[in-house]
Motif scaffolding. Structure first.
Motif, short mmCIF file in Angstrom:
data_model
loop_
_atom_site.label_atom_id
_atom_site.label_comp_id
_atom_site.label_asym_id
_atom_site.label_seq_id
_atom_site.Cartn_x
_atom_site.Cartn_y
_atom_site.Cartn_z
N GLY A 172 -4.39 -9.47 4.49
CA GLY A 172 -3.50 -10.30 3.93
C GLY A 172 -1.96 -10.34 5.05
N GLY A 173 -2.71 -9.71 5.94
CA GLY A 173 -1.10 -10.05 6.70
C GLY A 173 -0.01 -8.83 7.34
N GLY A 174 -0.35 -7.60 6.08
CA GLY A 174 0.75 -6.88 5.64
C GLY A 174 0.88 -7.08 4.00
N THR A 175 0.53 -7.79 3.73
CA THR A 175 0.53 -7.92 1.64
C THR A 175 -0.85 -8.10 1.00
OG1 THR A 175 1.43 -8.64 -0.18
CG2 THR A 175 1.56 -10.15 2.48
N ALA A 181 -0.25 -9.14 -1.83
CA ALA A 181 -0.23 -10.15 -2.82
C ALA A 181 -0.91 -10.95 -3.53
CB ALA A 181 1.48 -10.26 -2.05
N GLY A 182 -1.17 -11.94 -2.43
CA GLY A 182 -2.10 -13.66 -2.61
C GLY A 182 -2.79 -12.57 -3.44
N LEU A 183 -4.15 -11.06 -3.24
CA LEU A 183 -5.60 -11.16 -3.84
C LEU A 183 -4.86 -10.13 -5.49
CD1 LEU A 183 -7.16 -8.66 -1.00
CD2 LEU A 183 -7.65 -10.88 -1.92
N LEU A 184 -4.18 -9.69 -5.22
CA LEU A 184 -3.74 -9.38 -6.43
C LEU A 184 -3.49 -10.12 -7.46
CD1 LEU A 184 -2.29 -7.14 -9.01
CD2 LEU A 184 0.04 -7.60 -7.74
N HIS A 185 -2.65 -11.47 -7.44
CA HIS A 185 -2.47 -12.55 -7.89
C HIS A 185 -3.94 -13.07 -8.02
CE1 HIS A 185 -0.03 -16.36 -9.02
NE2 HIS A 185 0.25 -15.24 -9.84
N GLY A 228 0.76 -1.64 0.18
CA GLY A 228 0.14 0.12 0.34
C GLY A 228 0.81 1.12 0.03
N SER A 229 0.50 2.63 -0.10
CA SER A 229 1.20 3.72 0.06
C SER A 229 0.97 4.05 1.17
CB SER A 229 0.16 4.91 -1.44
OG SER A 229 0.18 4.04 -2.81
N GLY A 230 0.27 4.00 2.00
CA GLY A 230 -0.18 4.29 3.47
C GLY A 230 -0.96 5.73 2.86
N ALA A 231 -1.07 6.53 4.17
CA ALA A 231 -2.01 7.54 3.82
C ALA A 231 -1.29 8.39 3.27
CB ALA A 231 -2.14 8.29 5.52
#
Ligand SMILES: C[S@@+](CC[C@H](N)C(=O)[O-])C[C@H]1O[C@@H](n2cnc3c(N)ncnc32)[C@H](O)[C@@H]1O
Length: 209
Positions: free
Chosen positions: A101-104, A106-110, A82-85
């Motif tokens: 995703g617990g800090g990522t 990546a799983g959703l994107l893929h 993410g980009s943060g605030a």
């Protein structure tokens, strides 16, 4: 995203099942720019998107390529953190997906890329811009589209890193070229690429000489 962060689409649906790019949450809407790229560049060219989030714009690009029956290399680059605030509302728009995703994400994107049928057509590079640019040869890319973090310094850093990677006659473009919501984007583009032009709705584009 043409909309301001204040009117961003609901993020609660980010984990829903998808089967098409238009099912994927995000802000992308300027598909005609992707169609122009596919019609402009020769087969075998490489397109890079910097900042892919959950894959809405990336899967649309892959769909445009597939629909046209053409052969391009499509690469998406994202930290998946993410980009943060950011922005006038200081909103952390990607935060819920990161937390999911617990800090990522990546799983959703893929998962979204696979679910849209582009597992073999889209290449995802989990890396930070501008460092990711080091992995590409100068002058090797037909089109690089910047849609990562939108503050002035980040956009300047992205432009300085990616402009050398674009081939002569290629495009360097970016999202959120809108002074009302993203003044850092407009200022960074103006200071580093004075020849860049407004493109489509709230996009900018530089045609590399
Ligand atoms: C506005 S979203 C991208 C939206 C996507 N292009 C779409 O239209 O569906 C911005 C993305 O940039 C990513 N990002 C922020 N800073 C980054 C950096 N330095 N390198 C790579 N990705 C970054 C964030 O993780 C986020 O997913």
């Amino acid at each position: 995203m043409v909309q301001s962060p204040q009117v961003s689409p609901p993020q609660s649906a980010f984990a829903d099942e998808v089967s098409s790019w238009s099912d994927i949450p995000g802000w992308f809407h300027w598909r005609e720019g992707q169609q122009e790229a596919v019609a402009t560049f020769p087969e075998g060219s490489t397109f890079v998107e910097v900042g892919s989030y959950l894959g809405r714009s990336l899967c649309s690009l892959a769909d445009v390529v597939q629909t046209a029956g053409r052969d391009f290399t499509v690469v998406g680059i994202d930290t998946c953190r993410g980009s943060g605030a950011e922005g006038r509302a200081n909103e952390n728009a990607h935060g819920p997906a990161v937390d999911h995703g617990g800090g990522t994400f990546a799983g959703l994107l893929h998962r979204n890329i696979v679910s849209c049928g582009f597992a073999d057509a889209v290449h995802v590079f989990i890396s930070s811009s501008p460092k990711a640019a080091d992995f590409f040869v100068d002058g090797s890319l037909a089109w690089v589209h910047l849609d990562a973090r939108h503050d002035y310094d980040s956009v300047v850093g992205d432009i300085e890193a990616w402009a050398p990677k674009v081939m002569s006659g290629g495009w360097l473009s970016g999202d959120d070229y809108d002074d009302r919501y993203w003044p850092g984007v407009v200022a960074a583009v103006g200071d580093t690429l004075p020849d860049a032009q407004a493109w489509l709705t709230a996009q900018w584009r530089w045609l590399k000489p």
